[in-house]
Design a protein around this motif. Sequence first.
Motif, short mmCIF file in Angstrom:
data_model
loop_
_atom_site.label_atom_id
_atom_site.label_comp_id
_atom_site.label_asym_id
_atom_site.label_seq_id
_atom_site.Cartn_x
_atom_site.Cartn_y
_atom_site.Cartn_z
N HIS A 154 27.68 47.13 46.42
CA HIS A 154 28.16 47.40 47.74
C HIS A 154 26.54 46.90 48.56
O HIS A 154 26.54 46.81 49.28
N ILE A 155 25.57 48.21 47.66
CA ILE A 155 24.52 48.37 48.08
C ILE A 155 23.76 46.80 48.78
O ILE A 155 23.48 45.74 49.25
N SER A 156 23.59 46.07 47.09
CA SER A 156 23.29 44.68 46.92
C SER A 156 23.96 43.29 47.48
O SER A 156 23.74 42.82 47.86
N ALA A 157 25.08 43.88 47.70
CA ALA A 157 26.38 43.20 48.50
C ALA A 157 25.86 42.76 50.12
O ALA A 157 26.45 42.03 50.41
N GLY A 158 24.95 44.11 50.28
CA GLY A 158 25.25 43.88 52.28
C GLY A 158 25.90 44.77 52.54
O GLY A 158 26.49 43.96 53.91
N PHE A 159 26.96 45.14 52.30
CA PHE A 159 28.09 45.61 52.64
C PHE A 159 27.49 46.90 53.91
O PHE A 159 27.31 47.35 53.91
N GLU A 160 29.22 45.88 54.81
CA GLU A 160 28.74 46.65 56.44
C GLU A 160 30.57 46.87 56.85
O GLU A 160 30.91 46.16 56.70
N GLY A 161 30.68 48.10 56.99
CA GLY A 161 32.03 48.33 57.46
C GLY A 161 32.19 49.84 57.20
O GLY A 161 31.22 50.43 56.73
N PHE A 172 35.88 54.31 45.39
CA PHE A 172 36.79 53.64 46.17
C PHE A 172 36.22 52.22 46.38
O PHE A 172 36.08 53.16 47.61
N CYS A 173 36.01 51.21 45.60
CA CYS A 173 35.52 49.87 46.36
C CYS A 173 36.16 49.61 47.93
O CYS A 173 37.21 49.26 47.46
N ARG A 174 35.02 49.09 48.69
CA ARG A 174 36.08 48.94 49.78
C ARG A 174 35.40 47.68 49.78
O ARG A 174 35.60 46.36 50.92
N CYS A 175 34.18 47.16 49.68
CA CYS A 175 33.79 46.24 49.70
C CYS A 175 33.68 44.40 48.58
O CYS A 175 33.59 43.57 49.47
N GLY A 176 34.58 44.66 47.73
CA GLY A 176 35.07 43.41 47.12
C GLY A 176 34.19 43.65 45.19
O GLY A 176 34.14 42.59 44.91
N ALA A 177 32.96 43.68 46.02
CA ALA A 177 31.89 43.42 44.54
C ALA A 177 31.87 43.79 43.21
O ALA A 177 30.44 43.60 42.74
N SER A 178 32.22 44.88 43.75
CA SER A 178 32.47 45.97 42.29
C SER A 178 33.03 45.23 41.12
O SER A 178 33.89 44.67 41.04
N GLY A 179 31.71 45.61 39.83
CA GLY A 179 32.55 45.41 38.71
C GLY A 179 33.16 46.33 38.02
O GLY A 179 33.73 44.87 36.61
N ASN A 180 33.52 47.25 38.01
CA ASN A 180 34.78 48.10 37.95
C ASN A 180 35.70 48.67 38.67
O ASN A 180 35.64 49.91 39.06
N LYS A 181 36.31 47.42 39.24
CA LYS A 181 37.22 47.73 40.72
C LYS A 181 38.70 48.58 39.45
O LYS A 181 38.91 48.38 38.70
N PRO A 182 38.82 49.14 40.34
CA PRO A 182 39.26 49.68 41.82
C PRO A 182 37.59 51.05 42.40
O PRO A 182 37.86 51.34 42.76
N GLU A 210 30.04 55.09 55.42
CA GLU A 210 29.35 54.54 55.85
C GLU A 210 29.36 53.48 55.56
O GLU A 210 28.36 53.20 54.37
N ASN A 211 29.89 51.76 55.35
CA ASN A 211 28.60 50.68 54.12
C ASN A 211 28.94 51.26 52.87
O ASN A 211 28.15 50.56 52.47
N GLY A 212 29.81 51.38 52.67
CA GLY A 212 30.34 52.25 51.53
C GLY A 212 31.23 52.20 50.51
O GLY A 212 32.59 51.72 51.39
N PRO A 213 31.84 53.08 49.76
CA PRO A 213 33.08 52.66 49.76
C PRO A 213 34.38 54.19 49.89
O PRO A 213 33.63 55.23 51.28
N LEU A 214 35.61 53.83 50.15
CA LEU A 214 36.24 55.14 50.04
C LEU A 214 36.22 55.91 49.11
O LEU A 214 35.92 56.20 47.95
N LEU A 215 35.87 57.73 49.35
CA LEU A 215 36.22 58.59 48.67
C LEU A 215 37.36 59.25 48.01
O LEU A 215 38.10 59.78 49.59
N VAL A 216 38.22 59.72 47.62
CA VAL A 216 38.73 60.48 46.91
C VAL A 216 39.02 61.61 46.55
O VAL A 216 38.44 61.76 45.62
N TYR A 217 38.71 63.13 47.01
CA TYR A 217 38.77 64.40 46.79
C TYR A 217 39.81 65.09 46.20
O TYR A 217 40.82 64.60 46.85
N GLY A 218 40.18 65.14 44.68
CA GLY A 218 41.67 66.10 44.59
C GLY A 218 41.28 65.24 42.97
O GLY A 218 41.05 64.38 42.52
N THR A 219 42.92 65.59 42.84
CA THR A 219 43.15 65.02 41.11
C THR A 219 44.05 64.05 42.17
O THR A 219 45.07 63.69 42.59
#
Length: 71
Positions: A64-71, A48-58, A20-29
């Motif tokens: 996302h914290i400083s961007a105030g991402f909600e979702g 993986f970034c979901r907010c679009g604000a990352s400087g290291n996409k993907p 919530e309000n953060g990244p998509l976590l993918v566990y595995g190889t």
Amino acid sequence: MNDKEDKEVATLETKVEVLENGPLLVYGTLKVTDKDGNSENKSKTTAFCRCGASGNKPYCDGSHISAGFEG
Ligand code: FES
């Protein structure tokens, strides 16, 4: 997806979790290919970034914290 890619996917065990309000976590190889076609293998947990604000996409870099991402 070609046969080789189908077999790669079939052998991977992954779990995906939306934070919530953060990244998509993918566990595995994973094999991650960026927009320029560069690939790298990732293991354990990849965020993986979901907010679009990352400087290291993907990937998530915590912006996302400083961007105030909600979702
Ligand atoms: S979700 Fe973390 S930087 Fe975008």
